[in-house]
Design an enzyme around this catalytic site. Structure first.
Site, mmCIF file in Angstrom:
data_model
loop_
_atom_site.group_PDB
_atom_site.id
_atom_site.type_symbol
_atom_site.label_atom_id
_atom_site.label_comp_id
_atom_site.label_asym_id
_atom_site.label_seq_id
_atom_site.Cartn_x
_atom_site.Cartn_y
_atom_site.Cartn_z
ATOM 1 N N CYS A 63 40.711 -9.656 31.975
ATOM 2 C CA CYS A 63 40.798 -10.308 29.824
ATOM 3 C C CYS A 63 40.222 -10.387 29.753
ATOM 4 O O CYS A 63 38.958 -11.723 30.209
ATOM 5 C CB CYS A 63 42.415 -10.991 29.652
ATOM 6 S SG CYS A 63 43.490 -9.662 31.129
ATOM 7 N N ARG A 89 35.855 -6.909 28.332
ATOM 8 C CA ARG A 89 36.531 -7.137 29.973
ATOM 9 C C ARG A 89 38.021 -6.185 29.180
ATOM 10 O O ARG A 89 38.609 -6.685 30.812
ATOM 11 C CB ARG A 89 36.673 -8.203 29.639
ATOM 12 C CG ARG A 89 35.529 -9.094 30.115
ATOM 13 C CD ARG A 89 34.691 -10.571 29.127
ATOM 14 N NE ARG A 89 35.917 -11.429 29.871
ATOM 15 C CZ ARG A 89 35.347 -12.040 31.426
ATOM 16 N NH1 ARG A 89 34.318 -11.566 31.357
ATOM 17 N NH2 ARG A 89 36.716 -12.564 31.788
ATOM 18 N N TRP A 118 43.534 -6.187 29.400
ATOM 19 C CA TRP A 118 43.036 -5.358 31.136
ATOM 20 C C TRP A 118 44.842 -5.857 31.878
ATOM 21 O O TRP A 118 44.372 -6.542 32.413
ATOM 22 C CB TRP A 118 41.973 -5.474 31.506
ATOM 23 C CG TRP A 118 41.555 -4.252 32.847
ATOM 24 C CD1 TRP A 118 41.171 -2.881 32.423
ATOM 25 C CD2 TRP A 118 41.553 -3.707 33.860
ATOM 26 N NE1 TRP A 118 41.040 -2.084 33.369
ATOM 27 C CE2 TRP A 118 41.612 -2.915 34.344
ATOM 28 C CE3 TRP A 118 42.033 -5.261 34.873
ATOM 29 C CZ2 TRP A 118 42.003 -2.965 35.357
ATOM 30 C CZ3 TRP A 118 41.849 -4.983 35.876
ATOM 31 C CH2 TRP A 118 42.099 -3.585 36.800
ATOM 32 N N ASN A 154 43.369 -15.148 31.868
ATOM 33 C CA ASN A 154 43.456 -13.594 33.022
ATOM 34 C C ASN A 154 43.272 -13.771 34.099
ATOM 35 O O ASN A 154 42.777 -15.118 35.112
ATOM 36 C CB ASN A 154 41.871 -14.083 32.231
ATOM 37 C CG ASN A 154 40.809 -13.163 33.234
ATOM 38 O OD1 ASN A 154 41.317 -11.927 33.299
ATOM 39 N ND2 ASN A 154 39.352 -13.564 32.892
ATOM 40 N N GLY A 155 43.951 -13.589 35.155
ATOM 41 C CA GLY A 155 43.969 -13.192 36.157
ATOM 42 C C GLY A 155 45.723 -12.436 36.795
ATOM 43 O O GLY A 155 45.540 -11.994 36.345
ATOM 44 N N GLU A 178 25.624 7.079 42.745
ATOM 45 C CA GLU A 178 25.372 6.567 41.486
ATOM 46 C C GLU A 178 25.196 7.227 40.705
ATOM 47 O O GLU A 178 25.932 7.082 38.846
ATOM 48 C CB GLU A 178 23.824 5.498 41.077
ATOM 49 C CG GLU A 178 24.018 5.329 40.231
ATOM 50 C CD GLU A 178 24.837 3.749 38.794
ATOM 51 O OE1 GLU A 178 25.741 3.297 40.317
ATOM 52 O OE2 GLU A 178 25.120 3.217 37.671
ATOM 53 N N LYS A 180 28.536 7.071 37.463
ATOM 54 C CA LYS A 180 27.992 7.178 35.750
ATOM 55 C C LYS A 180 28.878 8.141 35.198
ATOM 56 O O LYS A 180 29.559 7.837 34.061
ATOM 57 C CB LYS A 180 26.863 6.720 35.775
ATOM 58 C CG LYS A 180 25.669 5.774 36.087
ATOM 59 C CD LYS A 180 25.800 5.067 35.299
ATOM 60 C CE LYS A 180 26.521 3.812 35.614
ATOM 61 N NZ LYS A 180 26.717 2.911 36.727
ATOM 62 N N GLU A 217 32.556 7.492 35.247
ATOM 63 C CA GLU A 217 33.671 6.614 34.571
ATOM 64 C C GLU A 217 33.658 6.984 32.919
ATOM 65 O O GLU A 217 34.348 5.927 32.586
ATOM 66 C CB GLU A 217 32.791 5.182 35.073
ATOM 67 C CG GLU A 217 31.512 4.968 35.042
ATOM 68 C CD GLU A 217 31.542 3.331 34.848
ATOM 69 O OE1 GLU A 217 31.867 2.274 35.168
ATOM 70 O OE2 GLU A 217 29.925 3.172 35.761
ATOM 71 N N HIS A 228 28.964 20.330 55.016
ATOM 72 C CA HIS A 228 30.324 20.133 56.429
ATOM 73 C C HIS A 228 31.414 20.367 55.905
ATOM 74 O O HIS A 228 32.137 19.593 55.679
ATOM 75 C CB HIS A 228 29.341 19.145 57.315
ATOM 76 C CG HIS A 228 28.369 19.150 57.843
ATOM 77 N ND1 HIS A 228 28.559 19.723 59.057
ATOM 78 C CD2 HIS A 228 27.705 18.535 58.101
ATOM 79 C CE1 HIS A 228 27.185 19.160 59.809
ATOM 80 N NE2 HIS A 228 26.280 18.737 58.410
ATOM 81 N N LYS A 238 34.675 -4.324 32.436
ATOM 82 C CA LYS A 238 32.786 -4.686 32.923
ATOM 83 C C LYS A 238 33.117 -5.423 33.746
ATOM 84 O O LYS A 238 32.229 -5.651 35.032
ATOM 85 C CB LYS A 238 32.102 -5.746 31.985
ATOM 86 C CG LYS A 238 30.716 -6.194 31.787
ATOM 87 C CD LYS A 238 30.072 -4.819 32.045
ATOM 88 C CE LYS A 238 29.184 -5.024 32.745
ATOM 89 N NZ LYS A 238 27.880 -3.482 32.600
HETATM 90 C C1 AGP Z 1 29.307 0.171 37.570
HETATM 91 O O1 AGP Z 1 28.773 0.320 36.480
HETATM 92 C C2 AGP Z 1 30.472 -0.132 37.207
HETATM 93 N N1 AGP Z 1 30.956 -1.064 36.027
HETATM 94 C C3 AGP Z 1 31.716 -0.854 37.841
HETATM 95 O O2 AGP Z 1 31.458 -0.442 39.640
HETATM 96 C C4 AGP Z 1 30.414 -2.421 38.732
HETATM 97 O O3 AGP Z 1 29.632 -2.192 39.010
HETATM 98 C C5 AGP Z 1 31.226 -2.951 40.025
HETATM 99 O O4 AGP Z 1 32.904 -3.327 39.383
HETATM 100 C C6 AGP Z 1 31.069 -3.923 40.177
HETATM 101 O O5 AGP Z 1 30.996 -5.708 39.045
HETATM 102 P P1 AGP Z 1 29.567 -6.291 39.730
HETATM 103 O O6 AGP Z 1 28.704 -5.588 39.692
HETATM 104 O O7 AGP Z 1 29.563 -7.784 38.533
HETATM 105 O O8 AGP Z 1 30.478 -7.141 40.717
#
Ligand code: AGP
Length: 607
Positions: A2, A27, A74, A100-101, A480, A484, A487, A503, A602
């Site tokens: 959050c 966040r 969040w 937050n937590g 990757e 991308k 998400e 396989h 994030k």
């Molecule tokens: C990446 O596009 C994602 N938002 C997510 O997988 C991110 O890479 C992951 O949460 C790790 O975050 P960090 O690099 O801040 O540890």
């Protein structure tokens, strides 16, 4: 995780807090709220949904207050509705808190407080904090907050105000980031710098188990026993513009286009007189020479960077390297022969899974160093050494420029380590560095593929699934590209090692399945050609990433994306760019929220 913003001073409280929350909305953004103190009376507004639902309230409201706290959520415990939104209050002592937590023992605490007559309104873990502070309140808010925190188990960055002690804001950090912003006649608190950098660049970073008491003119930091601590103030180099969109429609697009500049900046920071240096690695050549094995651990995109790191470290430094997903690393029976080093990779430096691994590794006396972007983050401070990725603030939830920055820093580290072990000769180092000097221009060329990717995105945006395949150093690139896309467009997409198709996954191929094939010039090029043939034979829709000048695919697909020729080791830093642009344009085509995709945040500061 959050976002938290708090302010005490003469400025307009709701606008300072709302602007800050907007800058933190990456966040978490499923509900938000504000509490303000005016004439020793707390008023609170909370809204579910996006932040503008809360901002709209203040368009027709004139609030005259001396302090306030705000939160963008969040959801972890409790659905994202208005009742579960923060701030949470306890009516007796008029305490209001934002958190937050995760409070891991909230259920037992809640039951105990209910038995003492406390009436709870929300399903959240956080509300228990307000009631606990109320329970311990005698005559000082900071004493009550410090006492309450001794009962809490879990992680928290929490901020509290109370009508019983109305001229201060009290906060405590334990596992979730909190920073203090020092103004001329006012003071700030926030989850990260972006929220308040337009007000002040003088920042104090709270450590775990530190309590801060803010008034308009004073900032006092204590430990949990109330002993005053001396904290240094740091002046931040970032500008507010770094945290703005700079004329782009989305942060993600801005950050994709910032990549050449980021790469130039990293090269200039780490390469002098054709030698590579890392100022904060804290690993001298003697310590490096003792390392016999690396264990890399990270999450998401950072994990993909770790998979590529394995190729480069084993190739250039000849050191065995394993790569683990952080949330799995902690539960394996870690065996040590005494010469391992654990590497953490994290953009935010606050990912709970990765941070937990750092702590686990240090408890077992492993040497730990990390690639991290956010300075003074938990992972930065708790690693024995760091390599800053220097990508600048990355706001878009989908990581782009920092992924490329991670790759470049890891590539430079692999060469640096190989050179120190003499597994990389002077001439090879010179050749690699010479090629790297051209990397920004090669990336600029990849960005010119944008229009082609926009056309391909329109063509395939309605696909139900996507498959990405690659081999060798581009297998992680396939992962990757899939991450991308999924998400930010919510399309189910999966990356596979190309050799794995036969396989099982090849059963998925039909005329409705787009397959993105990473096939630049490399040692595995011929094998990739065979895999592409296999897909073609089953009528799969091919989207091929190939090296400029390679006309082998003209009769296989009309969607061939040419990236500049380069050594195969550099291809992951070029081939990922069209994948970033493809996912961006598909997301736009589908009307998704590119910078704040649903369900995501994030940095995930909960395990
Ligand atoms: C990446 O596009 C994602 N938002 C997510 O997988 C991110 O890479 C992951 O949460 C790790 O975050 P960090 O690099 O801040 O540890």
């Amino acid at each position: 995780m959050c976002g938290i913003v708090a302010y005490i001073g003469p400025k307009d409280i709701p606008s300072v807090i709302l602007v800050g929350l907007e800058r933190l909305s990456y966040r978490g953004y499923d509900s938000s709220g504000i509490s303000v103190m005016s004439n020793n009376d707390i008023t609170t507004w909370k809204k579910s949904g996006k932040l503008f639902n809360l901002s709209n309230v203040f368009k027709t409201l004139n609030v005259n207050a001396q302090l306030g706290i705000g939160h963008t959520r969040w959801a972890t415990h409790g659905v994202p509705n208005e009742i579960n939104a923060h701030p949470h209050l306890c009516p007796n002592k008029k305490v209001s808190i934002v958190h937050n937590g995760i409070i891991e023992n909230y259920a037992s605490l809640k039951k105990d407080l209910q038995n003492k007559g406390h009436i709870f309104r929300s399903e959240t873990d956080s509300e228990v904090i307000a009631h606990l502070i109320d329970h311990y309140f005698v005559d000082s808010l900071e004493d009550a907050v410090r006492r309450a925190c001794k009962d809490l188990e879990g992680s928290y960055g929490l901020v509290a105000i109370s009508e019983q002690d109305p001229n201060k804001i009290v906060a405590i950090r334990n596992g979730s980031p909190l920073i203090v912003g020092l103004g001329k006649q006012d003071n700030y608190l926030a989850s990260d710098i972006n929220a308040i950098i337009n007000h002040t660049k003088d920042i104090m970073f709270l450590e775990d188990d530190e309590c801060v008491i803010l008034t308009e003119n004073t900032v006092t930091v204590t430990d949990l026993s109330g002993n005053t601590l001396n904290k240094e103030t740091q002046h931040i180099a970032w500008s507010p513009e770094d945290a703005e969109k700079g004329g782009y429609e989305h942060f993600m697009l801005k950050e994709i286009y910032e990549q050449p500049t980021v790469i130039r900046s990293i090269l200039s920071k780490h390469i002098n007189d054709n030698k590579i240096n890392f100022k904060h690695l804290n690993l001298d050549k003697r310590s490096l020479s003792k390392i016999g094995r690396f264990i890399i651990q990270a999450c998401g995109t950072s994990w993909h960077a770790g998979l590529i790191a394995k190729y480069w470290i084993e190739k250039f430094a000849r050191i065995p390297t394993e790569v683990d997903i952080s949330s799995e690393f902690r539960y394996r029976h870690l065996l040590s022969s005494g010469n391992e080093a654990v590497i953490g990779i994290s953009q935010s430096g606050e990912t709970a899974d990765t941070l937990a691994c750092i702590r686990e590794a240090k408890s077992k006396f492993f040497k730990v160093f990390s690639f991290v972007n956010v300075k003074n983050s938990s992972i930065d401070r708790e690693s024995d050494g760091v390599i800053y990725t220097h990508s600048g603030p990355e706001i878009g939830v989908a990581s782009t420029k920092n992924y490329l920055a991670q790759l470049l820093n890891i590539y430079l580290f692999s060469l640096y380590f190989g050179f120190s072990k003499k597994t990389v000769s002077d001439s090879e180092l010179a050749g690699r560095l010479d090629e790297l000097s051209q990397l920004p221009d090669l990336i600029e060329k990849c960005l010119q593929l944008n229009d082609q990717l926009k056309v391909i995105a329109k063509k395939y945006a309605s696909s139900r699934d996507f498959i990405f395949i690659g081999r060798g150093v581009n297998y992680p690139t396939a992962l990757e590209g899939a991450l991308k896309l999924k998400e930010i467009s919510y399309i189910h997409s999966t990356g596979y090692p190309a050799g794995e198709l036969k396989h099982g996954p090849i059963a998925l191929i039909d005329a409705n399945m787009p397959i993105v094939c990473l096939c630049p010039q490399s040692d595995t090029y011929d094998k990739m050609i065979s895999n592409i043939q296999e897909v073609k034979a089953r009528d799969g829709k091919l989207i091929i990433i190939a090296s400029e000048g390679d006309d082998s695919f003209n009769d296989m697909s009309e969607d061939i994306i040419y990236i500049p020729k380069c050594s195969q080791d550099l291809t992951p830093m070029l081939s990922v760019i069209p994948l970033q642009l493809l996912s961006y344009h598909i997301s736009i085509e589908l009307g998704c929220n590119v910078d704040q995709p649903r369900n995501l945040a994030k940095s995930v500061t909960v395990e």
